[in-house]
Design an enzyme around this catalytic site. Sequence first.
Site, short mmCIF file in Angstrom:
data_model
loop_
_atom_site.label_atom_id
_atom_site.label_comp_id
_atom_site.label_asym_id
_atom_site.label_seq_id
_atom_site.Cartn_x
_atom_site.Cartn_y
_atom_site.Cartn_z
N ASP A 1 41.20 118.60 53.34
CA ASP A 1 41.02 117.49 54.26
C ASP A 1 40.35 117.99 55.55
O ASP A 1 40.26 119.18 55.81
CB ASP A 1 42.34 116.78 54.56
CG ASP A 1 43.02 116.29 53.30
OD1 ASP A 1 42.34 115.66 52.48
OD2 ASP A 1 44.24 116.56 53.13
N ASP B 1 26.09 131.56 64.58
CA ASP B 1 26.41 132.95 64.92
C ASP B 1 27.76 132.98 65.62
O ASP B 1 28.15 132.04 66.31
CB ASP B 1 25.32 133.55 65.81
CG ASP B 1 25.24 132.88 67.17
OD1 ASP B 1 25.49 133.54 68.19
OD2 ASP B 1 24.94 131.65 67.21
N HIS C 1 37.02 113.15 47.05
CA HIS C 1 35.63 113.58 47.21
C HIS C 1 35.50 115.08 46.98
O HIS C 1 34.42 115.66 47.15
CB HIS C 1 35.14 113.21 48.61
CG HIS C 1 33.67 113.36 48.81
ND1 HIS C 1 33.12 114.41 49.49
CD2 HIS C 1 32.62 112.58 48.41
CE1 HIS C 1 31.80 114.29 49.52
NE2 HIS C 1 31.47 113.19 48.86
N GLU D 1 50.76 118.49 49.27
CA GLU D 1 50.16 117.29 49.85
C GLU D 1 50.20 116.13 48.87
O GLU D 1 50.56 115.00 49.24
CB GLU D 1 48.70 117.57 50.24
CG GLU D 1 47.93 116.32 50.66
CD GLU D 1 46.46 116.59 50.92
OE1 GLU D 1 45.67 115.62 50.90
OE2 GLU D 1 46.10 117.75 51.17
#
Length: 1103
Positions: A477, A628, A954, A1017
Amino acid sequence: MDNYGSSPPYPYHNPYPYPRPIPSPQYPHPSQYPPPSQYPPPHYTHPNSDPYAPPPYTYPYNNPSHPSPFAYPPPPSHSGPVEYFPHPPQHSSPLPYPYPYSDASSTNAAARPSIQYHNSFLPGSSPYRYQESNAYPPPETQYPPPPSRVNSFSGHYRNDNTDSVSSVASAYPPLDNLLCNVHLSDHQPTAPASPPAPAAAPSPVQPSPAQPSPSLLANSPQSARYDRRDRFYGFPNSSFSSFDTGNSDQMISSKQPSFSHSSSFSGSQHSQNLQIVPLHGKASLKVLLLHGNLEIWVNEAKNLPNMDMFHKTLGDMFAKFPGNMSNKIEGHVSHKITSDPYVSINVTNAVIGRTFVISNTENPVWRQHFYVPVAHYAAEVVFVVKDSDVVGSQLIGTVAIPAEQIYSGSMVEGTFPILLGGKPCKPGAALSISIQYTPMERLSTYHHGVGAGPDYQGVPDTYFPLRKGGAVTLYQDAHVPDGHLPNLMLDNGMYYVHGKCWHDIFDAVRQARRLIYITGWSVWHKVKLVRDTGYGTECTLGDLLRSKSQEGVRVLLLVWDDPTSRSILGYKTDGFMQTHDEETRRFFKHSSVQVILCPRIAGKRHSWVKQKEVGTIYTHHQKTVIVDADAGNNRRKIIAFVGGLDLCDGRYDTPSHPIFRTLQTVHKDDYHNPTYTGSVVGCPREPWHDLHSKIDGPAAYDVLTNFEERWRRASKPHGIKKLKSYDDALLSIERIHDIIGISEAHCTNENDPESWHVQIFRSIDSTSVKDFPKEPKDAPSKNLVCGKNVLIDMSIHTAYVKAIRAAQHYIYIENQYFIGSSFNWNSNKDIGANNLIPMEIALKIADKIRANERFAAYIVIPMWPEGVPTAAATQRILFWQQKTMQMMYEVIYKALMEVGLEEAFSPQDYLNFFCLGNREAMDGNDPLCSGSPNGENTPQALSRKSRRFMIYVHSKGMIVDDEYVILGSANINQRSMEGTRDTEIAMGAYQPHYTWARKLSHPRGQIYGYRMSLWAEHMGTTNECFNQPESLECVKRVRTMGELNWKQFAADDVTEMRGHLLKYPVEVDRRGRVRSLPGHENFPDVGGKIVGSFLGIQENLTI
């Protein structure tokens, strides 16, 4: 593409790198095994009635005043492995004739099968006419050895569905019918899954497997020889339709039907089923399971027919014009115009290899080597010789090698006549090939896990190598608040640390001093990365990037250009996908932030139809952030974020996945739910679950290389822009003294137990990157696959297949889509979704069943693809998904039948599909409760009343045995795996000190902690059995919890949900048949058939 429902590395020798086959002792004859009847089926105990322990933590968003009435059941009383013994299948006798060879004991070979055309291509003829044909001539003398690979051009034209034997119906029974007759039982199975193999008929051209033909190897390069065990070669295993366009194949003559293609919505072609029918008086070819690797040489062809007679006629006509005019018209062709041949290698309905095209010759010499993974039920391997034209391809003829002939592992080689319609396509036309099959049982590398041994080199022969000495952070998430998930103990007294993805990205961008490079399917400047208390809660991504560019940091954004969004002369359209691409470009227009909206384009030499298909349907789907960072001692280094999260609206979420309670707080300006059409006032938001990662170390520089290659291609000036001076915006980090190079980028040493080994994989082709070789013959230097007019990196698919084959205990997958292996579906076999991933998982489980070993696969997918679930595209995706599920369960059930355990166990004791959902009880503080209309019968009104919605998965990741993880942007479907459709990036990583081979027990490193955190979860708790996910106890426990959660989600009474994991709402019976769940044929509230539907023409959007 992230929203299909609402919208629409390797040398040519190795896109599927697997270990070289190692000879193993001869397998015992089946008669040496006792029949399964001697082993009574084991019994297993049912769950007891102990109370289910409450979770050791609470979710902040859960209201304690609304306890869940659905308590999880108690754990079962035992978790020991089941004891049974494998029973190898009995093998039938060899073919009554050694097709396609001559009988060693007779000068006359058996009659060859004839290849017939469907009556739609041959007017007035029956599709089942058989021709009497002469005997096959014996193979001719072997060809001389192939030259060095550096002088050959590898690859195969990946996107050629027209390469399938397709429309050419061969003279055998339909493959579907043969597969229906395969019975994996304890009597006489006809489709064994593994050796012992049926004995092949003797052939004068079959050398011993251990002694390859000297004529093939004498002068071959060392890396291509059969005695090398550290290399392998592979080719994409799918019938790709993207780049061999045109369905206007010419008739060779009035007596010969043309080889035609079935056109599609997008202009791509999908092959017809190969028809296999018995010859008169001869037995049918046997359908066998080829699961392992095929080693193939396509050497040369002779005396091919001239397929360009039409062009020759034009040339003769133009030759009458004056010389200069004739040359201009003919395009400077000064000699004979003839065929442009190539060869595709087909197994069932999938193209597994393809040679390059050799222009203007009737005697082509390829000398191409293929080492290809296969997982197909097949009657034969078919070599299809075709002529490549600008407008399409024409069939020249075929050479078919029966699967039974190669099943024993013997090499089959020789020169064979090229047939068309059961007759030689031209007198003397012949193809020189060799082929050898190695089953999985003889590929020893897969027997010891994914990262076995200190010398493990990752997925070999890929564009990017395995990088050692790195560090990885794994995220679930966009954000995990402190205390939101339980503390998880790892080995060495460490605790798993739950990462905060968007917090870390925000901090990394804020602290960058030199460069910030971002790729995305969507990047929205208004998104807020930090939304809890602390610095940055009011700062948008656009403001942050603009301020960093003002500090002198080079900020570059490479965003997919949605072709449906436009901003022309003040006229603006948001675009069908609502990616905000034009909006973001306008926001940065007058700043030093450089934004390139990059369309997905096909190559210049592709047809107009193909260019429109690629540009409209396919996308740039990579999601990376490269910056960076501080390396100490006043030095800087490169770090990269890779995964499934785009920096745009709708993505911010936490493990509690609220649907109503945050609408007026953290999601007030970030509402996203494309399921509804019309007003969404008071409707639930669409919760979002995703996986992401941060890479520190040498592999981060490979992510940077990917960005640089894509940027150079996207920023190349076109058209009128060529008149302007061009300044490359990319920084040359080797010229920046304070940024360390890749050789210095190791952040851990080999002895550090927390060290990571990381490898970067991609799905991408040369139309999207700049630095791929220009000449196809140079593809091996970059470990790329050759396609028609493109070079392809499809190492993501390679990595998935390799990891699945090496898995020993369990596989856990979370993915937005799960579609593939259509070549083994019970229908729609030619749809083109030919990635191997689903079939490899099913065969892994089947192999473990036969070996009397436990194995489990857990697959989490969305309840429905994002968008309107009743829409045609969404229903098609669900239909393909159901076909994939059905195929996998059938393979598992057949394996249970084979060992006589179909009554003791069901397919769901090994494989289960889940989805995620949430439901919130009424809260007196909810301002939307009193004013929400509920009298309407619309999805919006029903959702407001039921207070439930799916959690959109997703994710794009896989965990294997708690020791290896793959995650990135790639879905499990053809779009993401093919390499010529959506562009993707992924990482594969493991900790060498936390593997089964190193620990000799269950590893409990960071990957174990990541998987346990995800399960906490989804299930709202932890359990001891979760430590052994392969155990039957764990499988039953997780499945039962999912079933109870589904009942709570689907019930009329609104109650607070503690866990989110739902059993996917389909019924799977003990025979593996997948049907609609009784009483739940449609999705709650929003409608749409759960098992999907398929109406209308096929297109490439949904696979």
